[in-house]
Design an enzyme around this catalytic site. Sequence first.
Site, PDB file in Angstrom:
ATOM      1  N   GLU A   1     -14.362  66.536  46.976  1.00 25.83           N
ATOM      2  CA  GLU A   1     -13.916  65.186  46.602  1.00 25.83           C
ATOM      3  C   GLU A   1     -14.614  64.111  47.446  1.00 25.83           C
ATOM      4  O   GLU A   1     -14.617  62.941  47.088  1.00 25.83           O
ATOM      5  CB  GLU A   1     -12.400  65.059  46.778  1.00 25.83           C
TER       6      GLU A   1
ATOM      7  N   TYR B   1      -7.925  60.148  48.705  1.00 27.31           N
ATOM      8  CA  TYR B   1      -8.013  61.454  49.366  1.00 27.31           C
ATOM      9  C   TYR B   1      -9.457  61.729  49.808  1.00 27.31           C
ATOM     10  O   TYR B   1      -9.702  62.137  50.948  1.00 27.31           O
ATOM     11  CB  TYR B   1      -7.537  62.548  48.413  1.00 27.31           C
TER      12      TYR B   1
ATOM     13  N   SER C   1     -14.008  68.514  51.665  1.00 23.10           N
ATOM     14  CA  SER C   1     -13.722  68.752  50.248  1.00 23.10           C
ATOM     15  C   SER C   1     -14.851  68.204  49.386  1.00 23.10           C
ATOM     16  O   SER C   1     -15.507  67.222  49.747  1.00 23.10           O
ATOM     17  CB  SER C   1     -12.403  68.058  49.882  1.00 23.10           C
TER      18      SER C   1
END
Length: 324
Positions: A130, A152, A128
């Site tokens: 992220e 996360y 991701s």
Amino acid sequence: MTKKALITGIAGQDGSYLADLLLSKGYEVHGIVRRIAIEDSAHKLKNLGQIQDRIKLHVASLDNVLSLIKTIREVMPDECYHLAASSFVSYSFEDEMSILNNNINATHYLLAALKEFVPACRFYYAGSSEMFGTVTSSPQDETTPFNPRAIYGVSKVAGYHLVKNYRQQYGMFACSGILYNHESPRRGYEFVTRKIISSAVRIKLGLQDSVSLGNLDALRDWGYAPDYVNAMWLMLQTENPDDYVVATGETRTVREFVDTAFSCLGLDYDKYVRIDPQFFRPAEQVQLCGNPNKIMARLGWKRTRSFKEIVREMVDSELALLSK
């Protein structure tokens, strides 16, 4: 011989589009789901409605290595796509522990089980944007350092390194795709994009009066989900395993997304959007924007939908859904 694919997270946006793609290519498609999904299939498996009779679902828990081993030994897949992850945004200690345990352990269990029972299986891991977190340069590519700022993202970085370790230590064909935001009519309601689309359509139909949103000037690199699952498949068809950023290389503001969605319905968003500070996220000094040059050059990947086409498709789909 028919290829067999095993997908975790098959009922989600990406998993269901990936299942569609693999079926179109003649694969035998297997998916891992939780028992609750089988018991509430009308809601939990709605993305698989059209193809459920053409795929084989296995009830297993990603945090239980024995149930994963049982499924892997039963399927003996040629390709495994690990898309499932805990991704809810929360800051409680209990939730953070759950995200870390679920995401890291599931990835490790899958890799270990595949190595033991079907080492030739090709493995895709859903990374991701992220993982990059707080960045100092934009756009980001495969050489940009990871600096996650949420649990996360931390869990996804750990998974990325597990994949790399199994590739280097054990010679497994294991790839990570670092995917930026990607949307479609199958996007879940917990995401702001689906909230915007649903609210705009409900306002058009007279079902609600307004919608509360956060920072309209926040920037995102938004792509089209079916294009991104095609990237996953391409990664497992190449000669040598590697990691790839999948993105559009363009950023748009939330305001542009809102304006486009409401304009599709002939509405002026200014009349209906309320700004609520509770939805603001910490300010980003440098924007998350991906550089997809590597996957485009090496694997011939390209996107098929423009930003406006993606939003239009989401609006049309929601309109059809709610008009029923």
